[in-house]
Design an enzyme around this catalytic site. Sequence first.
Site, PDB file in Angstrom:
ATOM      1  N   GLU A 179      95.156  36.126 137.489  1.00 42.01           N
ATOM      2  CA  GLU A 179      95.216  35.327 138.725  1.00 42.01           C
ATOM      3  C   GLU A 179      96.670  35.110 139.153  1.00 42.01           C
ATOM      4  O   GLU A 179      96.998  35.183 140.340  1.00 42.01           O
ATOM      5  CB  GLU A 179      94.460  33.999 138.526  1.00 42.01           C
ATOM      6  CG  GLU A 179      92.945  34.238 138.474  1.00 42.01           C
ATOM      7  CD  GLU A 179      92.152  33.199 137.687  1.00 42.01           C
ATOM      8  OE1 GLU A 179      92.648  32.077 137.494  1.00 42.01           O
ATOM      9  OE2 GLU A 179      91.030  33.526 137.247  1.00 42.01           O
TER      10      GLU A 179
ATOM     11  N   TYR B 174      91.718  24.928 134.005  1.00 42.67           N
ATOM     12  CA  TYR B 174      91.014  25.508 132.842  1.00 42.67           C
ATOM     13  C   TYR B 174      90.682  24.461 131.769  1.00 42.67           C
ATOM     14  O   TYR B 174      89.588  24.504 131.197  1.00 42.67           O
ATOM     15  CB  TYR B 174      91.772  26.719 132.281  1.00 42.67           C
ATOM     16  CG  TYR B 174      91.483  27.965 133.093  1.00 42.67           C
ATOM     17  CD1 TYR B 174      90.432  28.807 132.760  1.00 42.67           C
ATOM     18  CD2 TYR B 174      92.228  28.261 134.240  1.00 42.67           C
ATOM     19  CE1 TYR B 174      90.133  29.924 133.518  1.00 42.67           C
ATOM     20  CE2 TYR B 174      91.939  29.375 135.012  1.00 42.67           C
ATOM     21  CZ  TYR B 174      90.895  30.209 134.653  1.00 42.67           C
ATOM     22  OH  TYR B 174      90.580  31.304 135.419  1.00 42.67           O
TER      23      TYR B 174
HETATM   24  C1  HEM Z   1      83.122  31.951 139.588  1.00 42.69           C
HETATM   25  C2  HEM Z   1      83.766  32.606 134.834  1.00 42.69           C
HETATM   26  C3  HEM Z   1      86.956  28.964 134.755  1.00 42.69           C
HETATM   27  C4  HEM Z   1      85.613  27.831 139.252  1.00 42.69           C
HETATM   28  C5  HEM Z   1      83.031  32.444 138.302  1.00 42.69           C
HETATM   29  C6  HEM Z   1      82.182  33.530 137.900  1.00 42.69           C
HETATM   30  C7  HEM Z   1      82.352  33.704 136.573  1.00 42.69           C
HETATM   31  C8  HEM Z   1      83.307  32.728 136.126  1.00 42.69           C
HETATM   32  C9  HEM Z   1      81.689  34.740 135.695  1.00 42.69           C
HETATM   33  C10 HEM Z   1      81.260  34.327 138.827  1.00 42.69           C
HETATM   34  C11 HEM Z   1      82.053  35.404 139.489  1.00 42.69           C
HETATM   35  C12 HEM Z   1      81.239  36.214 140.467  1.00 42.69           C
HETATM   36  O1  HEM Z   1      80.502  37.093 140.050  1.00 42.69           O
HETATM   37  O2  HEM Z   1      81.338  35.973 141.656  1.00 42.69           O
HETATM   38  C13 HEM Z   1      84.721  31.684 134.418  1.00 42.69           C
HETATM   39  C14 HEM Z   1      85.226  31.588 133.054  1.00 42.69           C
HETATM   40  C15 HEM Z   1      86.119  30.565 133.026  1.00 42.69           C
HETATM   41  C16 HEM Z   1      86.165  30.015 134.359  1.00 42.69           C
HETATM   42  C17 HEM Z   1      84.797  32.485 131.925  1.00 42.69           C
HETATM   43  C18 HEM Z   1      86.931  30.026 131.866  1.00 42.69           C
HETATM   44  C19 HEM Z   1      87.328  30.761 130.826  1.00 42.69           C
HETATM   45  C20 HEM Z   1      86.850  28.316 135.959  1.00 42.69           C
HETATM   46  C21 HEM Z   1      87.540  27.094 136.299  1.00 42.69           C
HETATM   47  C22 HEM Z   1      87.128  26.761 137.568  1.00 42.69           C
HETATM   48  C23 HEM Z   1      86.214  27.791 138.008  1.00 42.69           C
HETATM   49  C24 HEM Z   1      88.536  26.375 135.403  1.00 42.69           C
HETATM   50  C25 HEM Z   1      87.506  25.554 138.389  1.00 42.69           C
HETATM   51  C26 HEM Z   1      87.456  24.336 137.941  1.00 42.69           C
HETATM   52  C27 HEM Z   1      84.827  28.858 139.710  1.00 42.69           C
HETATM   53  C28 HEM Z   1      84.272  28.871 141.045  1.00 42.69           C
HETATM   54  C29 HEM Z   1      83.571  30.061 141.165  1.00 42.69           C
HETATM   55  C30 HEM Z   1      83.708  30.748 139.888  1.00 42.69           C
HETATM   56  C31 HEM Z   1      84.427  27.802 142.090  1.00 42.69           C
HETATM   57  C32 HEM Z   1      82.829  30.560 142.404  1.00 42.69           C
HETATM   58  C33 HEM Z   1      81.431  30.494 142.230  1.00 42.69           C
HETATM   59  C34 HEM Z   1      80.534  29.766 143.158  1.00 42.69           C
HETATM   60  O3  HEM Z   1      80.542  28.538 143.223  1.00 42.69           O
HETATM   61  O4  HEM Z   1      79.779  30.482 143.752  1.00 42.69           O
HETATM   62  N1  HEM Z   1      83.711  31.971 137.207  1.00 42.69           N
HETATM   63  N2  HEM Z   1      85.311  30.732 135.176  1.00 42.69           N
HETATM   64  N3  HEM Z   1      86.063  28.714 137.017  1.00 42.69           N
HETATM   65  N4  HEM Z   1      84.471  29.983 139.048  1.00 42.69           N
HETATM   66 FE1  HEM Z   1      84.972  30.408 137.156  1.00 42.69          FE
END
Ligand code: HEM
Length: 393
Positions: free
Chosen positions: A140, A98
């Site tokens: 998580e 994060y």
């Molecule tokens: C997917 C928000 C932090 C990695 C998502 C999605 C959202 C989101 C809205 C799309 C979900 C869906 O509809 O499938 C956030 C928010 C974060 C955060 C608000 C912080 C407050 C992180 C961090 C990582 C991360 C720290 C890793 C370094 C991912 C990955 C996906 C994802 C790999 C899958 C999406 C793809 O590549 O298709 N996140 N996220 N996120 N997030 Fe986060």
Amino acid sequence: MLSEKSRPVIAQTLGIIAERIPHITPVFYRSMFEARPDLLDGMFSRANQKNGTQPQALAGSIAMFASHLLNHPDSYPDEVLSRVAHKHASLGLDPREYPTVHEHLFKAIAADLGDAATPEVVAAWDEVYWLMADALIALEKDLYARQANRVAFAPFRVSAREAVADGVLAFEFEPADGTPMTPAVPGQYVTVQVTVTDGLRQPRQFTLVPGRPGHRRVIVREDPQGEVTPVLHRDVAVGDVLELSNPYGDVVLDPASPAPLVLVSAGIGITPVLAFLDQLVREDPEREVLVLHADHSAAAWPCREQVREYVSQLPNARLVSWLGVPGEGDHEGRMDVSRVEVPADAEVFMCGPLPFMQAVRSQLVDAGVPGRAIHYEIFGPDLWMLHDEARAA
Ligand code: HEM
């Protein structure tokens, strides 16, 4: 809860941040992947970066979260947090990442806003970011604790592959080591890691469909323009070992609800419907169920015979289809819900392409179904959930 100090600052700057998101996100991701290229190996989908859906989803969800905090100070947007937490957990996201997203996102915000990024503005948005991050981290952690093992991915061997429609293959997997398997709730998905042509690992989520006990089964439609599904179709054979996550996903039936069910799908969106029908046959065969499916043709409809078989085993179920080829389905062309009688107290589950679900949702709302009774699963980053329209009562 947002502090009294930050509240007016967020209210004043939400508009400008929301407007600048399309400019901020490319800079944020570029800088993050330059510093951490390993995040593109097995974590982020390169295709979703290219088409821009993931960048918009992540940053857009923070703006949506901020707007929720302003309008409903005593609650969180639980549906959105739950979907994101399940997706993160299916990728094995480590809470220690994060600060990585925070660092690069806030660097990009500061660069874009220039002088407008005063210490006061930055501190207020920092608070929003960590409120959301902490909520996700807690969800998580709970999801990880509920698994039968402590690993994000385990090796599974392909035990069968077979065609289930034109261009659609079913893959069955068996455990390739002794890692205990978490039982899946029908409707859940797993992340499958696939090594693509240049050697990079790319994750994709696939809904689990009914299969033999002790196995995982998914069905995959080949997208010729895609990066992963052509590799699965062309190169993955019986005996090959792939890494699969534990099952995640919150679009599942409420076993305590007696409400009539309406299961709506198009194309490969049939996958959660298969899982639900199998569950109903085993656990709740008397339930009233209306199954509505749209497809190009009978030959393109994945697992068509299996769907008919399940429906024939449910005395109060009815199947109505819309197919592109005249005479092949009950109706021709696009799904039109006004052609069937939808119980007003129904719980609806939809899965298919976004424009299809948007059209059907409007038809259902017109037919008197309250928006809160309409649930959906979307393949890929969900941009719809960021709009009130997808969630409104
Ligand atoms: C997917 C928000 C932090 C990695 C998502 C999605 C959202 C989101 C809205 C799309 C979900 C869906 O509809 O499938 C956030 C928010 C974060 C955060 C608000 C912080 C407050 C992180 C961090 C990582 C991360 C720290 C890793 C370094 C991912 C990955 C996906 C994802 C790999 C899958 C999406 C793809 O590549 O298709 N996140 N996220 N996120 N997030 Fe986060």
